[in-house]
Design an enzyme around this catalytic site. Sequence first.
Site, short mmCIF file in Angstrom:
data_model
loop_
_atom_site.label_atom_id
_atom_site.label_comp_id
_atom_site.label_asym_id
_atom_site.label_seq_id
_atom_site.Cartn_x
_atom_site.Cartn_y
_atom_site.Cartn_z
CD GLU A 175 1.48 0.63 12.98
OE1 GLU A 175 1.31 0.23 14.15
OE2 GLU A 175 0.89 0.14 12.00
CB SER A 186 -0.91 0.03 1.23
OG SER A 186 -1.67 -1.14 1.30
#
Lengths: 287, 314
Positions: free
Chosen positions: B55, B34
Amino acid sequence: MDKDREKFLAKTALEVRKDVVRTIGVANANHLASSLSVVEILVYLYWEVMRVDPQRPNWEGRDRLVFSKGHACPALYAVLARLGFFGREELWSYKRLGSMLQGHPEYRRTPGIDASSGSLGMGLGIAVGMALSLRLRKSASKVYCLLGDGEFQEGVVWESIMNASHYKLDNLTAIVDVNGCQMEGRIENISNLEPMEEKLEAFGWKVLSCDGHDLKELEKVFTEINMHKGSPTIILARTRPGKGLKKIEEGLLRPTEPVTRLLMEEALRELEAFDKAYFQEGEEQSG
Amino acid sequence: MDKKSSRDGFGKALCELGRLREDVVVVDADVATSTRTEGFRRAFNKRFFNVGIAEQEAVLVASGMALCGELPFVSSFAAFLTTRAYEQIRTCVAMPNLNVKLVGTHGGITVGEDGVTHQMTEDIALMRSLPNMKVFVASDFHSAAVLTLLLGEIQGPAYLRVGREPTPEIYKEDDKDFHPGAAKLLRPGDGVTICACGIMVHEALKAAAILGRQGINAEVLDCYCIKPLAVQQILASIRRTGCCVVAEEHNVIGGLGEAVARVISEEYPVPIRLVGVADRYGQSGTARELQEYYGLTYREIVGASAQVWALRRR
């Protein structure tokens, strides 16, 4: 380790301990108990294990230490000063405005600090990044990360645990200062972490345990680590908060208590008495 | 018109950067397809690290790599990278001023159908408030590519926002003239200054054409660098036009609008209107539907321009 070397390291640890008490006492600060629990670990690391050069703190070939439990930095500062990364007199400016020695370790401001820390749970991830980078560069340098046990309550630590194991980072060693304490009390009463050994083994780490104040035991585990290949290693070093000071060890003083002038003098007298009894030497005259 | 997304521009330039420099590494949080770092992964597998859906760990790993001399790019959806890992970005990247580049893809509400959790209209505000951090927003494929290369050149932490939707081309491929602290003058004019970034640059140009027919000659600036802001360029423009409109695909709080408003109110107060998301969250829908629904089209810019023009400082 021969007798003389052991005695030298024990004496070094004692002198570091005195400097920790002075550093914190002069600054009227806290975190005395957690700083004292890591002294032998740091002394063993810096005098026996890590390759560093105080004259060249940014030397590329050095081993790295990520001091994840940043609040215990007085111990690290005392060690770095003793090794000659900076003058010992800097210790007395700990936490003061404009000082080289900040309340928590700061990269670039203090020679010998390889990464900033202070916010708990972040050091291991940084160490994983370092280990990956050093492997990419085919460097022989090793990465060490010193964590507190309470830090494992931060979720991101487990992300790092998973990653290090996934990438089989055998150039990374984590050392946990298992002193059983956190800010508001005992870890087992707040958010229990045990059984640590089984958990970490299940995550694919090579786990070793030792008494974190026993130099002989530290030698044993670090020798074993040197031989180990194929996965990251972690040492669960069982320690006592406030090690060396009876009042904290016996629970008469809260480990998080700020250190007043009176308390500092009392602690120094206790360490001096220990020094006289075991090493038959007086206070070192330096700095 | 040929439409390509800014995330594709980022992905292409990242491969180019990987060829140019050996120290470029990419840290991904399992969204390489993505975020378009997929190409880099295929070309430079050894320098690509997918740390999993994590993350915080991605930013920490990048921080550690930067400490050992690499040039890490961390890329994830803007919505996750800048919020989930905010403390890691603050403490382990911005504070020690490390050479870590953060690229948030899928910025703004034009992420579309995936809905509110994946849309991001607060990232600029979050990144802009961090000392040491530079903040860039790409407005088309080509500017995303040039800004990615620029990130490789500048020292210290930087954040680049790119988008998911293919957008009209604004820049020609030979235009390499992008710098920190600068803005692009896309259309000169003396009636109203329109500062825009991201997808709103195209809307601003459209608005300027309409305003032109109404006798208001709009000057359009692409403020691709939100921080440091192109203060002198903006001030020079408003000194001529005497009024200003700022358009961005971001919350009106904390974004380019407030950055420009601060400069204007301190240095040369003129009437100003902000076009952006009115402090609310999005929802699912097509990109264009959402732009219409949340007031992020040329129409709002035309309306705001007419208002400030009537009140302009002469």
